[in-house]
Scaffold this motif. Structure first.
Motif, PDB file in Angstrom:
ATOM      1  N   ALA A  11      10.560  34.289 -23.894  1.00  0.00           N
ATOM      2  CA  ALA A  11      11.655  34.096 -24.876  1.00  0.00           C
ATOM      3  C   ALA A  11      11.262  33.031 -25.785  1.00  0.00           C
ATOM      4  N   ASN A  12      10.493  31.813 -25.246  1.00  0.00           N
ATOM      5  CA  ASN A  12      10.190  30.809 -26.320  1.00  0.00           C
ATOM      6  C   ASN A  12       9.059  31.340 -27.026  1.00  0.00           C
ATOM      7  N   THR A  13       8.120  31.963 -26.771  1.00  0.00           N
ATOM      8  CA  THR A  13       7.440  32.488 -27.568  1.00  0.00           C
ATOM      9  C   THR A  13       7.835  33.362 -28.638  1.00  0.00           C
ATOM     10  N   TYR A  14       8.662  34.235 -28.355  1.00  0.00           N
ATOM     11  CA  TYR A  14       9.448  34.916 -29.300  1.00  0.00           C
ATOM     12  C   TYR A  14      10.051  34.251 -30.499  1.00  0.00           C
ATOM     13  N   LEU A  15      10.740  33.167 -29.842  1.00  0.00           N
ATOM     14  CA  LEU A  15      11.357  32.249 -30.795  1.00  0.00           C
ATOM     15  C   LEU A  15      10.534  31.574 -31.722  1.00  0.00           C
ATOM     16  N   THR A  16       9.328  31.073 -31.231  1.00  0.00           N
ATOM     17  CA  THR A  16       8.432  30.439 -32.179  1.00  0.00           C
ATOM     18  C   THR A  16       7.750  31.248 -33.212  1.00  0.00           C
ATOM     19  N   ALA A  17       7.831  32.619 -32.886  1.00  0.00           N
ATOM     20  CA  ALA A  17       7.374  33.509 -33.644  1.00  0.00           C
ATOM     21  C   ALA A  17       8.390  33.835 -34.907  1.00  0.00           C
ATOM     22  N   LEU A  18       9.670  33.608 -34.525  1.00  0.00           N
ATOM     23  CA  LEU A  18      10.645  33.853 -35.420  1.00  0.00           C
ATOM     24  C   LEU A  18      10.713  32.476 -36.345  1.00  0.00           C
ATOM     25  N   GLU A  19      10.579  31.504 -36.017  1.00  0.00           N
ATOM     26  CA  GLU A  19      10.858  30.133 -36.688  1.00  0.00           C
ATOM     27  C   GLU A  19      10.391  30.260 -38.317  1.00  0.00           C
ATOM     28  N   PRO A  20       9.194  30.716 -38.378  1.00  0.00           N
ATOM     29  CA  PRO A  20       8.585  30.630 -39.773  1.00  0.00           C
ATOM     30  C   PRO A  20       9.320  31.506 -40.808  1.00  0.00           C
ATOM     31  N   LYS A  21      10.026  32.707 -40.062  1.00  0.00           N
ATOM     32  CA  LYS A  21      10.781  33.549 -40.694  1.00  0.00           C
ATOM     33  C   LYS A  21      11.861  32.943 -41.257  1.00  0.00           C
ATOM     34  N   ILE A  22      12.777  32.322 -40.467  1.00  0.00           N
ATOM     35  CA  ILE A  22      13.892  31.612 -40.430  1.00  0.00           C
ATOM     36  C   ILE A  22      13.751  30.375 -41.354  1.00  0.00           C
ATOM     37  N   GLY A  23      12.918  29.575 -41.082  1.00  0.00           N
ATOM     38  CA  GLY A  23      12.735  28.536 -42.035  1.00  0.00           C
ATOM     39  C   GLY A  23      13.052  27.269 -41.195  1.00  0.00           C
ATOM     40  N   GLU A  24      13.556  27.194 -39.833  1.00  0.00           N
ATOM     41  CA  GLU A  24      13.658  26.022 -39.167  1.00  0.00           C
ATOM     42  C   GLU A  24      13.543  26.047 -38.037  1.00  0.00           C
ATOM     43  N   PRO A  25      13.525  24.788 -37.001  1.00  0.00           N
ATOM     44  CA  PRO A  25      13.325  25.033 -35.670  1.00  0.00           C
ATOM     45  C   PRO A  25      14.689  25.877 -34.899  1.00  0.00           C
ATOM     46  N   LEU A  26      14.402  26.517 -33.889  1.00  0.00           N
ATOM     47  CA  LEU A  26      15.236  27.181 -33.220  1.00  0.00           C
ATOM     48  C   LEU A  26      15.308  26.738 -31.780  1.00  0.00           C
ATOM     49  N   ILE A  27      16.522  27.002 -31.152  1.00  0.00           N
ATOM     50  CA  ILE A  27      16.644  26.506 -29.918  1.00  0.00           C
ATOM     51  C   ILE A  27      17.493  27.829 -28.980  1.00  0.00           C
ATOM     52  N   LEU A  28      16.920  27.783 -27.650  1.00  0.00           N
ATOM     53  CA  LEU A  28      17.553  28.577 -26.671  1.00  0.00           C
ATOM     54  C   LEU A  28      18.359  27.821 -25.848  1.00  0.00           C
ATOM     55  N   PRO A  29      19.682  27.701 -25.974  1.00  0.00           N
ATOM     56  CA  PRO A  29      20.484  26.825 -25.013  1.00  0.00           C
ATOM     57  C   PRO A  29      20.566  27.551 -23.530  1.00  0.00           C
ATOM     58  N   GLN A  30      20.121  26.713 -22.530  1.00  0.00           N
ATOM     59  CA  GLN A  30      20.208  27.396 -21.310  1.00  0.00           C
ATOM     60  C   GLN A  30      21.597  27.695 -20.903  1.00  0.00           C
ATOM     61  N   GLU A  31      22.580  27.184 -21.226  1.00  0.00           N
ATOM     62  CA  GLU A  31      24.113  27.368 -20.816  1.00  0.00           C
ATOM     63  C   GLU A  31      24.562  28.771 -21.393  1.00  0.00           C
ATOM     64  N   LEU A  32      23.681  29.254 -22.468  1.00  0.00           N
ATOM     65  CA  LEU A  32      23.922  30.703 -22.949  1.00  0.00           C
ATOM     66  C   LEU A  32      23.310  31.711 -22.295  1.00  0.00           C
ATOM     67  N   MET A  33      22.281  31.493 -21.581  1.00  0.00           N
ATOM     68  CA  MET A  33      21.365  32.445 -20.962  1.00  0.00           C
ATOM     69  C   MET A  33      22.245  33.390 -20.027  1.00  0.00           C
ATOM     70  N   ILE A  34      22.249  34.564 -20.327  1.00  0.00           N
ATOM     71  CA  ILE A  34      23.035  35.511 -19.124  1.00  0.00           C
ATOM     72  C   ILE A  34      22.008  36.105 -18.012  1.00  0.00           C
ATOM     73  N   LYS A  35      21.958  35.453 -16.726  1.00  0.00           N
ATOM     74  CA  LYS A  35      20.816  36.171 -15.966  1.00  0.00           C
ATOM     75  C   LYS A  35      21.456  37.289 -15.046  1.00  0.00           C
ATOM     76  N   LYS A  36      20.590  38.561 -15.284  1.00  0.00           N
ATOM     77  CA  LYS A  36      20.678  39.481 -14.579  1.00  0.00           C
ATOM     78  C   LYS A  36      19.635  39.879 -13.568  1.00  0.00           C
ATOM     79  N   ASP A  37      19.798  40.647 -12.642  1.00  0.00           N
ATOM     80  CA  ASP A  37      18.602  41.194 -11.593  1.00  0.00           C
ATOM     81  C   ASP A  37      17.236  41.636 -12.427  1.00  0.00           C
ATOM     82  N   TYR A  38      17.597  42.337 -13.461  1.00  0.00           N
ATOM     83  CA  TYR A  38      16.491  42.897 -14.264  1.00  0.00           C
ATOM     84  C   TYR A  38      16.078  42.221 -15.273  1.00  0.00           C
ATOM     85  N   GLY A  39      16.507  40.860 -15.740  1.00  0.00           N
ATOM     86  CA  GLY A  39      16.197  40.140 -16.710  1.00  0.00           C
ATOM     87  C   GLY A  39      16.908  38.954 -17.108  1.00  0.00           C
ATOM     88  N   ILE A  40      16.574  38.575 -18.452  1.00  0.00           N
ATOM     89  CA  ILE A  40      17.618  37.267 -18.831  1.00  0.00           C
ATOM     90  C   ILE A  40      17.977  37.653 -20.428  1.00  0.00           C
TER      91      ILE A  40
END
Length: 96
Positions: A11-40
């Motif tokens: 997920a962080n690698t994906y976000l790093t690839a998005l940053e140049p397109k968006i033009g600013e640093p991005l963050i994945l807040p841990q408290e917004l992650m939804i964890k399931k048996d099949y992924g996050i």
């Protein structure tokens, strides 16, 4: 099967690839992650917005995404429905 740390790394690698397109640093807040048996499910924001909660810094079009535990595949969702609806659709097989 990926571990939780490996899923977050994908997920962080994906976000790093998005940053140049968006033009600013991005963050994945841990408290917004939804964890399931099949992924996050991840919801990202601009780092500036998350730190200040200033609505002028909020991103538009920052669609949530899932990293599948079994494959590491990233499934992007839209922004026109609730996260709960996207989860139900995924679990019903719509994104397979």
């Amino acid at each position: 099967m990926l571990s939780e740390n490996e899923i977050i790394e994908v997920a962080n690698t994906y976000l790093t690839a998005l940053e140049p397109k968006i033009g600013e640093p991005l963050i994945l807040p841990q408290e917004l992650m939804i964890k399931k048996d099949y992924g996050i499910y991840f919801i990202y924001h601009s780092k500036k917005y998350w730190e200040t909660k200033n609505w002028e810094e909020k991103l538009l079009g920052n669609a949530p995404f899932l990293v599948e535990k079994s494959t590491g595949k990233i499934i992007e969702f839209g922004t026109n429905r609730s996260m709960e609806e996207y989860i139900k659709e995924y679990e019903a097989g719509k994104y397979s």
